[in-house]
Enzyme design. Structure first.
Site, PDB file in Angstrom:
ATOM      1  N   GLY A  42       9.256   8.934  -4.600  1.00  0.00           N
ATOM      2  CA  GLY A  42       9.808   7.588  -4.761  1.00  0.00           C
ATOM      3  C   GLY A  42       8.742   6.552  -4.501  1.00  0.00           C
ATOM      4  N   GLY A  44       8.110   1.936  -3.620  1.00  0.00           N
ATOM      5  CA  GLY A  44       8.703   0.648  -3.301  1.00  0.00           C
ATOM      6  C   GLY A  44       7.657  -0.437  -3.244  1.00  0.00           C
ATOM      7  N   PHE A  46       5.728  -1.439  -0.929  1.00  0.00           N
ATOM      8  CA  PHE A  46       4.491  -1.239  -0.175  1.00  0.00           C
ATOM      9  C   PHE A  46       3.725   0.011  -0.590  1.00  0.00           C
ATOM     10  CE2 PHE A  46       6.976  -3.772   2.968  1.00  0.00           C
ATOM     11  CZ  PHE A  46       6.170  -4.892   2.914  1.00  0.00           C
ATOM     12  N   SER A  48       3.875   4.301  -2.557  1.00  0.00           N
ATOM     13  CA  SER A  48       4.587   5.441  -3.120  1.00  0.00           C
ATOM     14  C   SER A  48       4.645   6.578  -2.110  1.00  0.00           C
ATOM     15  CB  SER A  48       3.883   5.916  -4.393  1.00  0.00           C
ATOM     16  OG  SER A  48       3.820   4.863  -5.345  1.00  0.00           O
ATOM     17  N   LYS A  62       3.455   8.851   2.607  1.00  0.00           N
ATOM     18  CA  LYS A  62       3.566   7.509   2.023  1.00  0.00           C
ATOM     19  C   LYS A  62       2.171   6.918   1.885  1.00  0.00           C
ATOM     20  CE  LYS A  62       5.486   3.874   4.227  1.00  0.00           C
ATOM     21  NZ  LYS A  62       6.539   2.931   4.662  1.00  0.00           N
ATOM     22  N   ASP A 158      14.775  -4.176   8.211  1.00  0.00           N
ATOM     23  CA  ASP A 158      14.891  -3.811   6.798  1.00  0.00           C
ATOM     24  C   ASP A 158      15.876  -2.648   6.630  1.00  0.00           C
ATOM     25  OD1 ASP A 158      14.401  -4.152   4.102  1.00  0.00           O
ATOM     26  OD2 ASP A 158      12.542  -2.987   4.077  1.00  0.00           O
TER      27      ASP A 158
END
Length: 344
Positions: A42, A44, A46, A48, A62, A158
């Site tokens: 996935g 986002g 900031f 992958s 990440k 968040d």
């Protein structure tokens, strides 16, 4: 952040001053572990996330992208989650920091993020009410630990389904601490620039004075989404149904909360009375006045059956959004100067 200022001066992340940091990996090690980042899980705002393996352990790596903002998030995450441990928080195994390469290594959770399970249009498989309730309780326990049991209060800032990961038994683990903020226990509020995700922002962000109660508002949104099986802001809906929380407010007023329960799940309807009671818990979290929102430990106690719903004053179960039109439903305001998390 002092560490970030030092980084900008020295051009290298000051990991030697972060107490209790996890294992440090080399870039070569993580390239081998992930097959040169070949299996993407996935992505986002900031960076992958990639699947990998170190020895017999499956990992999620990440890779942060975007140097300045990414470094600030990277330092926040290593500093925050690297030294805290709880069953309902994602476990950070290690990190890599080599020049512009910034990577975080986590435990791998086979069932991915919560949004894939509650927003899916598939009718073949839907989460049972027990599973949804257990997920809600798991998030509450994780946030309770951050807010009430750590040396410093930690506001996640968040909370959303994309940042709730599920293991093979559908146990919930709060993840992605890049926007988190530590609050000393002698501080009642902290000044910070806007951070979070559109649709999950507490009304008090308008004033920029934030406590951990901002997480509780976002948690209330997530509770409603889990129960209703749809996103809070869904522009594919008719105009009068785009904002879930506005619908929740109206259905509560006329005593028809059951109308909002996820229609794809027969199991949810079999437990309608309990589902509606938990929707009321979500409403308790969604009050505009942050001081009237409950502690996360209180929500957990109600879900655990240690505290009864009758102990909750009726007046707190009423959504009372401010009349300021700029805020809309109280959860969709997005400022021009902000530190917002991108889509996952």
């Amino acid at each position: 952040m002092a560490l970030w200022k030092k980084y900008k001066k020295d051009k290298e992340a000051p990991f030697d001053v972060i107490p209790g940091i996890p294992k440090r990996f080399s870039l070569d090690e993580l390239e081998i572990a992930t097959g040169h980042f070949s299996i993407k899980l996935g992505g986002g705002g900031f960076g992958s996330v990639f699947k990998g393996k170190i020895g017999k352990q499956t990992i999620a790596v990440k890779r942060l992208e975007g140097l300045e903002q990414g470094m600030e998030e990277f330092l926040a995450e290593v500093k925050t989650i690297g030294r805290i441990h709880h069953f309902n928080l994602i476990r950070l195994i290690g990190f890599c920091a080599e020049k512009s390469h910034k990577l975080l290594v986590y435990e791998y959770l086979s069932n991915g993020s919560l949004d894939k399970w509650i927003f899916s249009k598939s009718t073949i498989f839907t989460l049972s009410w027990k599973t949804r309730r257990d997920i809600i309780l798991g998030i509450a326990r994780g946030l309770s630990y951050l807010h009430e049991e750590c040396e410093q209060k930690i506001a996640h800032l968040d909370i959303k389904p994309q940042n709730i990961l599920l293991d093979d038994k559908f146990s919930a683990k709060v993840s992605d601490f890049g926007l988190s903020k530590m609050i000393n226990r002698d501080q009642s509020k902290v000044m910070t620039r806007m951070r979070g995700t559109r649709g999950y922002l507490a009304p008090e962000w308008l004033g920029s004075k934030i406590t951990e109660k901002a997480d509780i508002y976002s948690f209330g949104i997530v509770m409603a989404e889990i129960i209703c099986g749809r996103e809070n802001l869904d522009e594919s809906q008719p105009e009068d149904s785009i904002h879930l929380i506005s619908l929740l407010q109206e259905k509560a007023r006329i005593g028809q909360l059951s109308d909002l329960v996820d229609i794809s799940s027969n199991d949810m309807r079999l437990h309608m009375q309990e589902v509606v009671e938990v929707m009321k818990l979500a409403m308790w979290c969604l009050q505009v006045d942050s001081s009237r929102r409950p502690l996360m430990s209180t929500i957990a106690k109600v879900l655990e059956g240690v505290m009864s719903m009758e102990a909750i004053p009726d007046c707190t179960l009423v959504l009372s959004f401010a009349s300021n039109n700029t805020m809309g439903s109280g959860s969709s305001y997005v400022p021009s100067e902000s530190h917002l998390s991108g889509p996952r």
